[in-house]
Motif scaffolding. Structure first.
Motif, mmCIF file in Angstrom:
data_model
loop_
_atom_site.group_PDB
_atom_site.id
_atom_site.type_symbol
_atom_site.label_atom_id
_atom_site.label_comp_id
_atom_site.label_asym_id
_atom_site.label_seq_id
_atom_site.Cartn_x
_atom_site.Cartn_y
_atom_site.Cartn_z
ATOM 1 N N UNK A 192 42.356 37.096 29.506
ATOM 2 C CA UNK A 192 41.756 38.228 28.817
ATOM 3 C C UNK A 192 42.549 39.495 29.128
ATOM 4 N N UNK A 193 42.525 40.416 28.174
ATOM 5 C CA UNK A 193 43.186 41.706 28.353
ATOM 6 C C UNK A 193 42.190 42.825 28.117
ATOM 7 N N UNK A 194 42.456 43.933 28.743
ATOM 8 C CA UNK A 194 41.637 45.129 28.537
ATOM 9 C C UNK A 194 42.571 46.334 28.562
ATOM 10 N N UNK A 195 42.627 47.031 27.460
ATOM 11 C CA UNK A 195 43.503 48.202 27.371
ATOM 12 C C UNK A 195 42.672 49.470 27.419
ATOM 13 N N UNK A 196 43.120 50.404 28.231
ATOM 14 C CA UNK A 196 42.463 51.703 28.350
ATOM 15 C C UNK A 196 43.244 52.746 27.568
ATOM 16 N N UNK A 197 42.552 53.577 26.830
ATOM 17 C CA UNK A 197 43.179 54.694 26.130
ATOM 18 C C UNK A 197 42.378 55.961 26.387
ATOM 19 N N UNK A 198 43.060 57.097 26.267
ATOM 20 C CA UNK A 198 42.386 58.366 26.447
ATOM 21 C C UNK A 198 42.301 58.840 27.879
ATOM 22 N N UNK A 199 43.036 58.211 28.762
ATOM 23 C CA UNK A 199 43.037 58.604 30.163
ATOM 24 C C UNK A 199 44.270 58.085 30.867
ATOM 25 N N UNK A 200 44.471 58.531 32.095
ATOM 26 C CA UNK A 200 45.603 58.051 32.895
ATOM 27 C C UNK A 200 45.182 56.769 33.591
ATOM 28 N N UNK A 201 45.727 55.663 33.157
ATOM 29 C CA UNK A 201 45.248 54.347 33.565
ATOM 30 C C UNK A 201 45.246 54.161 35.083
ATOM 31 N N UNK A 202 46.289 54.628 35.738
ATOM 32 C CA UNK A 202 46.400 54.398 37.184
ATOM 33 C C UNK A 202 45.350 55.169 37.980
ATOM 34 N N UNK A 203 44.657 56.095 37.350
ATOM 35 C CA UNK A 203 43.589 56.837 38.024
ATOM 36 C C UNK A 203 42.279 56.054 38.094
ATOM 37 N N UNK A 204 42.264 54.881 37.465
ATOM 38 C CA UNK A 204 41.019 54.126 37.345
ATOM 39 C C UNK A 204 41.083 52.774 38.040
ATOM 40 N N UNK A 205 40.053 52.519 38.848
ATOM 41 C CA UNK A 205 39.795 51.143 39.261
ATOM 42 C C UNK A 205 39.239 50.426 38.032
ATOM 43 N N UNK A 206 39.648 49.179 37.869
ATOM 44 C CA UNK A 206 39.230 48.416 36.705
ATOM 45 C C UNK A 206 38.489 47.152 37.144
ATOM 46 N N UNK A 207 37.518 46.758 36.357
ATOM 47 C CA UNK A 207 36.706 45.595 36.725
ATOM 48 C C UNK A 207 36.404 44.723 35.515
ATOM 49 N N UNK A 208 36.103 43.481 35.823
ATOM 50 C CA UNK A 208 35.564 42.552 34.834
ATOM 51 C C UNK A 208 34.151 42.159 35.267
#
Length: 125
Positions: free
Chosen positions: A19-35
């Motif tokens: 699975x993939x999840x793309x973030x837009x509208x922000x600086x990606x590395x500033x976010x912890x990401x979860x499933x």
């Protein structure tokens, strides 16, 4: 910030899916990401979290693995040895990488500010 999850679909037991999840509208590395995932009739449950830098993952269990490509603003969930009980809608979520004081809170939905729409994974026996 918007999250777009993709990659779900039907798969046979024992198979793999990414699975993939793309973030837009922000600086990606500033976010912890979860499933997270939610099976029909059950509560949503945490699958795993990856830190903004990608250096650390939390609570993801083999044969699943979480990774990210900060250059592409995309997180991945590699799922191997799939079982019918892995059938669920899989959601990605994001939170600003601010120290929580207790890593256990990364399993809680309310620490994530942004959510994707979900992608359905169906594992047949």
């Amino acid at each position: 910030v918007q999250l777009q999850a993709s990659g779900g679909g039907p798969v046979q037991a024992g198979g793999s899916l990414r699975l993939s999840c793309r973030l837009s509208g922000g600086t990606f590395s500033n976010y912890d990401m979860a499933w997270f995932r939610q099976a029909q009739g059950k509560e949503r449950e945490h699958v795993g979290t990856i830190s903004g830098s990608g250096d650390s993952t939390y609570y993801v269990h083999y044969p699943f693995d979480i990774s990210r490509d900060n250059a592409k603003s995309t997180m991945f969930l590699q799922m191997n040895e799939l079982k019918p009980e892995d059938t669920a809608v899989y959601y990605c979520a994001a939170r600003l990488s601010i120290f929580l004081g207790d890593y256990g809170r990364l399993k809680m939905e309310d620490v994530y500010e942004h959510w994707g729409q979900g992608t359905l994974v169906t594992v047949s026996s």
